[in-house]
Design an enzyme around this catalytic site. Structure first.
Site, mmCIF file in Angstrom:
data_model
loop_
_atom_site.group_PDB
_atom_site.id
_atom_site.type_symbol
_atom_site.label_atom_id
_atom_site.label_comp_id
_atom_site.label_asym_id
_atom_site.label_seq_id
_atom_site.Cartn_x
_atom_site.Cartn_y
_atom_site.Cartn_z
ATOM 1 N N LYS A 22 47.513 -34.529 27.753
ATOM 2 C CA LYS A 22 47.323 -35.448 26.747
ATOM 3 C C LYS A 22 45.786 -35.541 26.496
ATOM 4 O O LYS A 22 45.168 -36.027 25.541
ATOM 5 C CB LYS A 22 48.090 -36.894 27.346
ATOM 6 C CG LYS A 22 49.286 -36.652 27.098
ATOM 7 C CD LYS A 22 50.228 -37.939 27.241
ATOM 8 C CE LYS A 22 51.578 -37.783 27.198
ATOM 9 N NZ LYS A 22 52.467 -36.845 28.265
HETATM 10 C C1 LIG Z 1 53.594 -36.452 27.978
HETATM 11 C C2 LIG Z 1 53.948 -35.337 28.895
HETATM 12 C C3 LIG Z 1 54.920 -34.516 28.712
HETATM 13 C C4 LIG Z 1 55.825 -34.401 27.583
HETATM 14 O O1 LIG Z 1 55.229 -34.226 26.320
HETATM 15 P P1 LIG Z 1 55.923 -34.459 24.966
HETATM 16 O O2 LIG Z 1 54.532 -34.311 23.896
HETATM 17 O O3 LIG Z 1 56.115 -35.978 24.979
HETATM 18 O O4 LIG Z 1 57.064 -33.646 24.579
HETATM 19 C C5 LIG Z 1 55.237 -33.366 29.478
HETATM 20 N N1 LIG Z 1 54.598 -33.292 30.846
HETATM 21 C C6 LIG Z 1 53.418 -34.121 31.203
HETATM 22 C C7 LIG Z 1 52.841 -33.909 32.452
HETATM 23 C C8 LIG Z 1 53.290 -35.204 30.207
HETATM 24 O O5 LIG Z 1 52.229 -36.078 30.517
#
Ligand SMILES: *Cc1c(COP(=O)(O)O)cnc(C)c1O
Length: 471
Positions: free
Chosen positions: A113
């Site tokens: 993120k």
């Molecule tokens: C947010 C997240 C996901 C999922 O990603 P999306 O964009 O919501 O599909 C997978 N793994 C981790 C570690 C995350 O923080």
């Protein structure tokens, strides 16, 4: 480039207008009017660029209301070696069986993120400064998103962050990551209760339209189009570091929850990037895998959502999925609106008539993992290569194995580093997860938190007393 709503009820908007907004006024999601196309010559020319300049080349196709030099300065400020710990920003890490990891978790909070959020921080500051205004970001977190937002917004002009977290419910590492931030514009509010209690307070305040307007309340949730646009970049980057010529294809496997990460891959493929397969991986919460397997989309409630060892994927209602359905139905907003109306009425909708297109036209693959399979995958990768992977990435590796093809590099998106999920690593390997040097001993740093009563009124009063001033 202008932006429309997936449900057809929004007058065209510029990028910086949708940047600070959540849902479109008709309840849909903002989507670019057209998908920009890239040529083989561009792909070749972009091979030699830094990550920041690659980001600029791709983002300028989506962002036409920020002057070019300013946009380039913003991508260069966001994607720096000092922030991501290495010059590559996103390194490629080969493991075994024809699979490599695309290292998206080198940023300050060790999860993918950061890739989008770091740019968002600079875009917010730039836009708010230009407009002479400010924003108060209000959110709830159980760990990941909140910390990525705080690290992106710390010290940014015109932005204050008010993040609610459940008192005593996060790991010591997660608490240290968030609560050790001393920046004056970052406020960690701890609420007695669980994550849903925090979320309920945020929802209650977000539905108070007078409060929202008067105090310029904003959010940084995963439906923000700027986050998707920023994520498109690393698909191009993954392709360029895994191939040598413009016609070579790669496949990606994406551990998925809200469908934001893999949606960016879908956009990259629609732009002309040579992606063979986009493989969606879910854990036991398999609403999305069920859709791709059957054509029926049936979101589930909290009672049907399992708590798993890949908790960031414990999502049963994927907030970005509507953008993909928009493309699936030929960008027909009236059809999307009708589908979401039947979803509200029947709790599901059926696109099985188009099932052949999921893999064919759109290149998707799909699969799931369970806890035992993630543990086995963490062990197998460690035994074969010495590399420790986190449980979300393990879900991706497990599912990717079925889609490896001769001559097509398979890149699994590394969505977090293992230190964030140390308990599962200890269960799988009996060792303490490796920790980046910069984070040694963060649990000992002084922490700054504000306990509040678990009521909307208490949070509101805190926010009013601590709100930021215009940039
Ligand atoms: C947010 C997240 C996901 C999922 O990603 P999306 O964009 O919501 O599909 C997978 N793994 C981790 C570690 C995350 O923080």
């Amino acid at each position: 480039m202008r932006y429309l709503s997936t449900r057809g009820g929004m007058a065209p908007q510029a990028f910086t207008d949708i940047l600070l907004e959540g849902l479109a006024p008709d309840g849909g999601l903002a989507i670019p009017e057209t998908i920009p196309q890239v040529t083989g010559a561009q792909l070749t020319a972009w091979r030699s660029l830094s990550y920041a300049d690659l980001a600029y080349e791709i983002l300028r196709l989506f962002v036409t209301d920020i002057p070019a030099d300013d946009l380039r300065a913003l991508t260069r400020a966001a994607y720096r070696a000092e922030v991501f710990g290495n010059e590559a920003i996103v390194p490629l890490k080969p493991i075994d069986g024809g699979v490599s990891l695309l290292g998206l978790s080198e940023g300050p909070t060790l999860a993918f993120k950061d890739m989008a959020m770091q740019l968002l921080g600079h875009l917010f500051e730039y836009t708010l400064t230009k407009r002479g205004t400010s924003i108060n970001i209000l959110g709830a977190t159980s760990g990941d998103t909140g910390s990525a937002a705080e690290y992106a917004m710390r010290g940014k002009q015109g932005v204050s962050v008010f993040m609610l977290s459940p008192q005593g419910r996060m790991s010591a590492f997660q608490r240290a990551q968030m609560y050790s931030l001393q920046d004056a514009n970052i406020h960690n509010l701890t609420v007695p209760g669980v994550f849903d209690d925090c979320q309920d307070i945020v929802k209650e305040l977000a539905s108070d339209l007078d409060f929202k307007a008067k105090y310029r309340i904003g959010a940084v949730n995963s439906i923000n189009w700027a986050r998707i646009a920023a994520q498109v970049v690393y698909y191009f980057h993954g392709w360029r570091i895994a191939t040598r010529s413009e016609n070579e294809q790669v496949s990606f496997t994406v551990p998925s929850g809200n469908f934001g990460n893999i949606l960016a891959g879908h956009i990259a493929r629609q732009m002309g990037l040579p992606i063979k397969r986009l493989v969606l991986a879910t854990n036991e919460n398999n609403v999305l895998e069920e859709f791709f397997r059957t054509g029926i989309y049936r979101p589930r409630g909290a009672a049907e959502t399992h708590l798993t060892s890949s908790p960031s994927m414990d999502i049963s209602k994927a907030s970005n999925f509507e953008r993909f359905v928009f493309d699936l139905v030929g960008r027909d907003a009236a059809r999307v609106k009708a589908l979401w109306e039947s979803l509200a009425k029947d709790g599901q909708f059926d696109l099985s008539a188009q099932h052949d297109e999921f893999a064919g036209k759109f290149g998707f693959g799909w699969g799931t993992s369970n806890h035992a399979e993630r543990i086995a995958t963490i062990r197998a990768v460690h035994a074969a290569t010495g590399v420790v992977i986190d449980p979300h990435t393990a879900d991706g590796v497990k599912v990717a194995r079925d889609f490896v093809e001769e001559g097509v590099p398979m890149l699994v998106l590394e969505t977090a580093l293992p230190v964030k999920f140390g308990e599962t690593i200890e269960e799988a390997l009996g060792i303490v997860a490796p920790r980046p040097a910069a984070l040694e001993g963060i649990e000992q740093l002084p922490q700054r938190v504000s306990p509040v009563e678990p009521t909307a009124a208490a949070v509101k009063a805190f926010l009013i007393a601590h709100q930021g001033s215009p940039a």
